[in-house]
Write a protein that holds these residues in place. Structure first.
Motif, PDB file in Angstrom:
ATOM      1  N   THR A 472      28.181 -39.096  12.481  1.00 44.37           N
ATOM      2  CA  THR A 472      27.475 -38.119  11.661  1.00 44.37           C
ATOM      3  C   THR A 472      28.005 -38.164  10.233  1.00 44.37           C
ATOM      4  O   THR A 472      29.095 -38.688   9.965  1.00 44.37           O
ATOM      5  CB  THR A 472      27.628 -36.692  12.218  1.00 44.37           C
ATOM      6  N   ILE A 473      27.226 -37.607   9.330  1.00 40.11           N
ATOM      7  CA  ILE A 473      27.593 -37.603   7.918  1.00 40.11           C
ATOM      8  C   ILE A 473      28.482 -36.390   7.625  1.00 40.11           C
ATOM      9  O   ILE A 473      28.100 -35.249   7.907  1.00 40.11           O
ATOM     10  CB  ILE A 473      26.337 -37.558   7.030  1.00 40.11           C
ATOM     11  N   ASP A 474      29.648 -36.656   7.071  1.00 39.35           N
ATOM     12  CA  ASP A 474      30.515 -35.568   6.622  1.00 39.35           C
ATOM     13  C   ASP A 474      30.122 -35.132   5.216  1.00 39.35           C
ATOM     14  O   ASP A 474      29.915 -33.949   4.956  1.00 39.35           O
ATOM     15  CB  ASP A 474      31.980 -36.000   6.661  1.00 39.35           C
ATOM     16  N   ARG A 475      30.006 -36.116   4.305  1.00 42.94           N
ATOM     17  CA  ARG A 475      29.596 -35.842   2.928  1.00 42.94           C
ATOM     18  C   ARG A 475      28.754 -37.016   2.434  1.00 42.94           C
ATOM     19  O   ARG A 475      29.008 -38.171   2.791  1.00 42.94           O
ATOM     20  CB  ARG A 475      30.804 -35.683   1.999  1.00 42.94           C
ATOM     21  N   CYS A 476      27.773 -36.689   1.595  1.00 46.79           N
ATOM     22  CA  CYS A 476      26.992 -37.745   0.947  1.00 46.79           C
ATOM     23  C   CYS A 476      26.541 -37.242  -0.413  1.00 46.79           C
ATOM     24  O   CYS A 476      26.092 -36.097  -0.549  1.00 46.79           O
ATOM     25  CB  CYS A 476      25.777 -38.132   1.791  1.00 46.79           C
ATOM     26  N   HIS A 477      26.676 -38.104  -1.412  1.00 51.41           N
ATOM     27  CA  HIS A 477      26.219 -37.754  -2.757  1.00 51.41           C
ATOM     28  C   HIS A 477      25.333 -38.869  -3.292  1.00 51.41           C
ATOM     29  O   HIS A 477      25.798 -39.984  -3.530  1.00 51.41           O
ATOM     30  CB  HIS A 477      27.400 -37.553  -3.705  1.00 51.41           C
ATOM     31  N   PRO A 478      24.030 -38.605  -3.491  1.00 52.82           N
ATOM     32  CA  PRO A 478      23.164 -39.582  -4.162  1.00 52.82           C
ATOM     33  C   PRO A 478      23.004 -39.216  -5.638  1.00 52.82           C
ATOM     34  O   PRO A 478      22.739 -38.062  -5.964  1.00 52.82           O
ATOM     35  CB  PRO A 478      21.839 -39.423  -3.411  1.00 52.82           C
ATOM     36  N   ARG A 479      23.184 -40.192  -6.513  1.00 51.78           N
ATOM     37  CA  ARG A 479      23.070 -39.937  -7.964  1.00 51.78           C
ATOM     38  C   ARG A 479      21.934 -40.765  -8.529  1.00 51.78           C
ATOM     39  O   ARG A 479      21.960 -41.995  -8.521  1.00 51.78           O
ATOM     40  CB  ARG A 479      24.394 -40.256  -8.670  1.00 51.78           C
ATOM     41  N   ASP A 480      20.918 -40.085  -9.028  1.00 50.22           N
ATOM     42  CA  ASP A 480      19.735 -40.735  -9.581  1.00 50.22           C
ATOM     43  C   ASP A 480      20.024 -41.238 -10.995  1.00 50.22           C
ATOM     44  O   ASP A 480      20.801 -40.627 -11.738  1.00 50.22           O
ATOM     45  CB  ASP A 480      18.585 -39.736  -9.624  1.00 50.22           C
ATOM     46  N   PRO A 481      19.378 -42.346 -11.418  1.00 53.21           N
ATOM     47  CA  PRO A 481      19.539 -42.821 -12.805  1.00 53.21           C
ATOM     48  C   PRO A 481      19.134 -41.772 -13.835  1.00 53.21           C
ATOM     49  O   PRO A 481      19.628 -41.776 -14.966  1.00 53.21           O
ATOM     50  CB  PRO A 481      18.611 -44.036 -12.879  1.00 53.21           C
ATOM     51  N   SER A 482      18.237 -40.868 -13.442  1.00 50.72           N
ATOM     52  CA  SER A 482      17.710 -39.893 -14.395  1.00 50.72           C
ATOM     53  C   SER A 482      18.766 -38.934 -14.925  1.00 50.72           C
ATOM     54  O   SER A 482      18.574 -38.343 -15.995  1.00 50.72           O
ATOM     55  CB  SER A 482      16.579 -39.088 -13.743  1.00 50.72           C
ATOM     56  N   TRP A 483      19.874 -38.737 -14.218  1.00 50.57           N
ATOM     57  CA  TRP A 483      20.923 -37.857 -14.720  1.00 50.57           C
ATOM     58  C   TRP A 483      21.394 -38.286 -16.103  1.00 50.57           C
ATOM     59  O   TRP A 483      21.743 -37.450 -16.942  1.00 50.57           O
ATOM     60  CB  TRP A 483      22.112 -37.844 -13.753  1.00 50.57           C
ATOM     61  N   PHE A 484      21.432 -39.588 -16.356  1.00 52.55           N
ATOM     62  CA  PHE A 484      21.920 -40.094 -17.636  1.00 52.55           C
ATOM     63  C   PHE A 484      20.787 -40.433 -18.601  1.00 52.55           C
ATOM     64  O   PHE A 484      21.037 -40.872 -19.720  1.00 52.55           O
ATOM     65  CB  PHE A 484      22.800 -41.328 -17.420  1.00 52.55           C
ATOM     66  N   GLN A 485      19.542 -40.246 -18.159  1.00 53.88           N
ATOM     67  CA  GLN A 485      18.390 -40.554 -19.009  1.00 53.88           C
ATOM     68  C   GLN A 485      17.702 -39.300 -19.547  1.00 53.88           C
ATOM     69  O   GLN A 485      17.235 -39.287 -20.691  1.00 53.88           O
ATOM     70  CB  GLN A 485      17.380 -41.404 -18.214  1.00 53.88           C
ATOM     71  N   TRP A 486      17.638 -38.235 -18.730  1.00 53.23           N
ATOM     72  CA  TRP A 486      16.996 -37.002 -19.188  1.00 53.23           C
ATOM     73  C   TRP A 486      17.569 -36.499 -20.516  1.00 53.23           C
ATOM     74  O   TRP A 486      16.797 -36.117 -21.418  1.00 53.23           O
ATOM     75  CB  TRP A 486      17.127 -35.899 -18.133  1.00 53.23           C
ATOM     76  N   PRO A 487      18.898 -36.460 -20.692  1.00 55.72           N
ATOM     77  CA  PRO A 487      19.411 -35.956 -21.979  1.00 55.72           C
ATOM     78  C   PRO A 487      18.951 -36.783 -23.176  1.00 55.72           C
ATOM     79  O   PRO A 487      18.793 -36.254 -24.282  1.00 55.72           O
ATOM     80  CB  PRO A 487      20.934 -36.028 -21.807  1.00 55.72           C
ATOM     81  N   LEU A 488      18.732 -38.080 -22.966  1.00 56.21           N
ATOM     82  CA  LEU A 488      18.328 -38.948 -24.070  1.00 56.21           C
ATOM     83  C   LEU A 488      16.876 -38.701 -24.482  1.00 56.21           C
ATOM     84  O   LEU A 488      16.499 -39.013 -25.613  1.00 56.21           O
ATOM     85  CB  LEU A 488      18.534 -40.417 -23.686  1.00 56.21           C
ATOM     86  N   LEU A 489      16.075 -38.160 -23.573  1.00 56.12           N
ATOM     87  CA  LEU A 489      14.704 -37.795 -23.961  1.00 56.12           C
ATOM     88  C   LEU A 489      14.735 -36.721 -25.035  1.00 56.12           C
ATOM     89  O   LEU A 489      13.894 -36.704 -25.938  1.00 56.12           O
ATOM     90  CB  LEU A 489      13.928 -37.317 -22.730  1.00 56.12           C
ATOM     91  N   GLU A 490      15.713 -35.806 -24.952  1.00 61.82           N
ATOM     92  CA  GLU A 490      15.853 -34.783 -25.986  1.00 61.82           C
ATOM     93  C   GLU A 490      16.124 -35.421 -27.342  1.00 61.82           C
ATOM     94  O   GLU A 490      15.625 -34.955 -28.369  1.00 61.82           O
ATOM     95  CB  GLU A 490      16.982 -33.820 -25.618  1.00 61.82           C
TER      96      GLU A 490
END
Length: 517
Positions: A472-490
């Motif tokens: 079973t899964i104890d911990r899992c973290h998925p990180r999307d590329p958008s986390w580092f791209q959304w701020p640049l849209l601003e």
């Protein structure tokens, strides 16, 4: 695995101790002083922050030394509930630190923006993933947008509900006339609690959640989750499955880029390109359905291999698809390149500088359009891409036009990759009954920790996972590329007119769902 005396692992040996059972890259436990030393290193050129996440009482950072391409995870216990902020060295950490604060109750010291990010006071609980969740605030204050001062300024609120059938996000424009002085985003409206839902799930069930983090990247997310689990458990995947996975990933990349190119043109008031490129995207989706039984190929990549093999006539269908796209796509590219009204809208619009892209660690078409040519298929690479020939297109203009051209070039490269994979993929052996056994192995092992970095059509997806001995899964973290791209849209829209925001936004095409988890 031998890492040599490079800057990253030299640093890690000085600041921490290795944690056993983390694959394929090491994890080091450090002190607050070692964490600060890591932050100093991240402030220099040639280093990237790949991810920042937490669990109760501990914070983790994935970092990369870009020149050598080496990766590692650094972990810090937070007995007092605080940790030194990375935001001064890597501003892309700000929103991740705000999310950690919302989900786990861990606070980044000297965080320049401590406002809630994912928590909109609608969950019925605060700090839901911490050891001690708290009751909601009785009278939560409204979200406070950053102040802007100056004569003749006015604000234009847009969303979170939009006119089109898209996911929700709020955009607050401060304008002087038609010119945008500042754009501020408020996201988190489609938070699904993915990390909490995965806890305690069998690997097979958690894989389905991973496939739905962002539906347009379902193959890439499934691949990243599968690779992370396989690394954690030391599972070797059948060679044919490796090639089938890459085949599906390139079909997904092609379909999304075709759709995005057409959508950018549509936002520049040239609907003809959207219609024609939508036809090509539909052709890819129908071929994927014929080959793998699903238009998006959802749940086809699974830990241990693949859930389906390609249909008997699949290889021939794919070669026909490549030939058809090579016939029909170039004339549309020529129309885009030579249409003055399109070029007038896209060239010089929504510029993002190379320095900003590097500081935020943005990848994918956003990074490559501004000179940052990293691609996880190349560095750190994963099978079978080290055996395939392809180029990573890079431009330096950083505008809407450059982001369109990166997509155009990536479509061309993906067509070449599909052709190579079809011709070189290992054959499917048949058993005594004439059946093709599924290229998949059991996912078993004593438990462990694993991480994967996979190139989606948007950029690098990171998945970190800890698997319990019972599977079973104890911990899992998925990180999307958008986390580092959304701020640049601003940054991209600043100095442009309000009417160019849809154009800039679509040229980024960040994921709401992938970001909001």
């Amino acid at each position: 695995m031998y890492f040599g005396e490079d800057p990253l692992f030299g640093l890690l040996r000085r600041i921490g101790k290795p944690v056993a059972g983390h694959r394929p890259w090491p994890r080091y436990a450090t002190t607050a002083g070692g964490w600060r030393t890591m932050i100093e290193a991240l402030g220099g050129n040639g280093w990237s922050l790949l991810g920042l996440w937490a669990e109760p009482g501990t914070v983790h950072a994935a970092i990369r030394e870009d020149m050598a391409g080496d990766l590692a995870v650094v972990s810090l216990d937070c007995p007092d509930g605080t940790f030194p902020s990375l935001s001064a060295a890597r501003p892309g950490a700000i929103r991740l630190e705000r999310a950690i604060q919302d989900l786990f109750g861990l606070t980044a010291e000297r965080l320049t923006d401590a406002r809630p990010w994912l928590d909109h006071d609608r969950w019925g609980v605060r700090r839901p993933l911490s050891d001690k969740p708290a009751a909601p605030m009785p009278n939560p204050p409204p979200y406070t947008f950053l102040p802007v001062e100056g004569e003749g300024l006015h604000q234009v609120p847009v969303g979170p509900v939009h006119a089109g059938i898209i996911e929700p996000g709020h955009f607050r424009f401060t304008c002087n006339g038609e010119t945008v002085v500042r754009l501020e985003e408020q996201l988190g409206w489609v938070h699904k609690g993915i990390e909490g839902l995965m806890r305690g799930k069998p690997v097979e069930d958690a894989a389905k959640l991973a496939a739905r983090v962002s539906g347009d990247s379902t193959v890439a997310y499934s691949l990243a989750f599968a690779q992370a689990v396989e690394s954690a458990l030391g599972v070797a995947v059948p060679p044919r499955a490796v090639w089938l996975r890459a085949l599906m990933a390139e079909l997904e990349r092609t379909a999304n880029h075709l759709g995005d190119i057409g959508a950018v043109c549509n936002d520049a008031a040239f609907a003809f390109m959207l219609a024609e490129l939508s036809r090509l995207r539909e052709l890819v989706a129908r071929t994927a359905d014929a080959c793998f039984g699903h238009r998006l190929m959802m749940d086809r990549v699974v830990p241990g291999g693949v859930a389906v093999d390609i249909s008997e006539d699949g290889p021939a269908r794919l070669l026909e698809l490549v030939a058809e796209l090579r016939r029909r796509f170039p004339p549309l590219v020529a129309i885009y390149e030579n249409k003055a009204s399109l070029q007038d809208r896209t060239v010089g619009t929504g510029v993002v500088s190379g320095s900003l892209v590097n500081r935020f660690g943005a990848g994918g078409h956003v990074g490559r359009a501004s000179g940052r040519g990293l691609d996880a298929r190349r560095t750190p690479s994963y099978a079978p891409y080290e055996d395939l020939e392809f180029e990573v297109p890079v431009r330096t203009e950083g505008d809407v036009n450059a982001r369109v051209w990166i997509r155009i070039c990536e479509v061309e490269q993906s067509l070449g990759l599909v052709e190579q994979i079809v011709k070189r993929m290992p054959g499917a052996p048949r058993n005594e009954k004439g059946e093709r056994p599924l290229p998949r192995v059991p996912v078993e092992g004593p438990g462990g920790e694993g991480m994967a970095l996979v190139e989606s059509f948007r950029g690098e997806i990171l998945v970190w996972v800890r698997v319990n001995p019972d599977g079973t899964i104890d911990r899992c973290h998925p990180r999307d590329p958008s986390w580092f791209q959304w701020p640049l849209l601003e940054a991209a829209i600043e100095g442009n007119i309000v009417a160019d925001f849809p154009l800039c936004n679509k040229s980024f095409n960040c994921s709401y769902s992938g970001h909001d988890l």
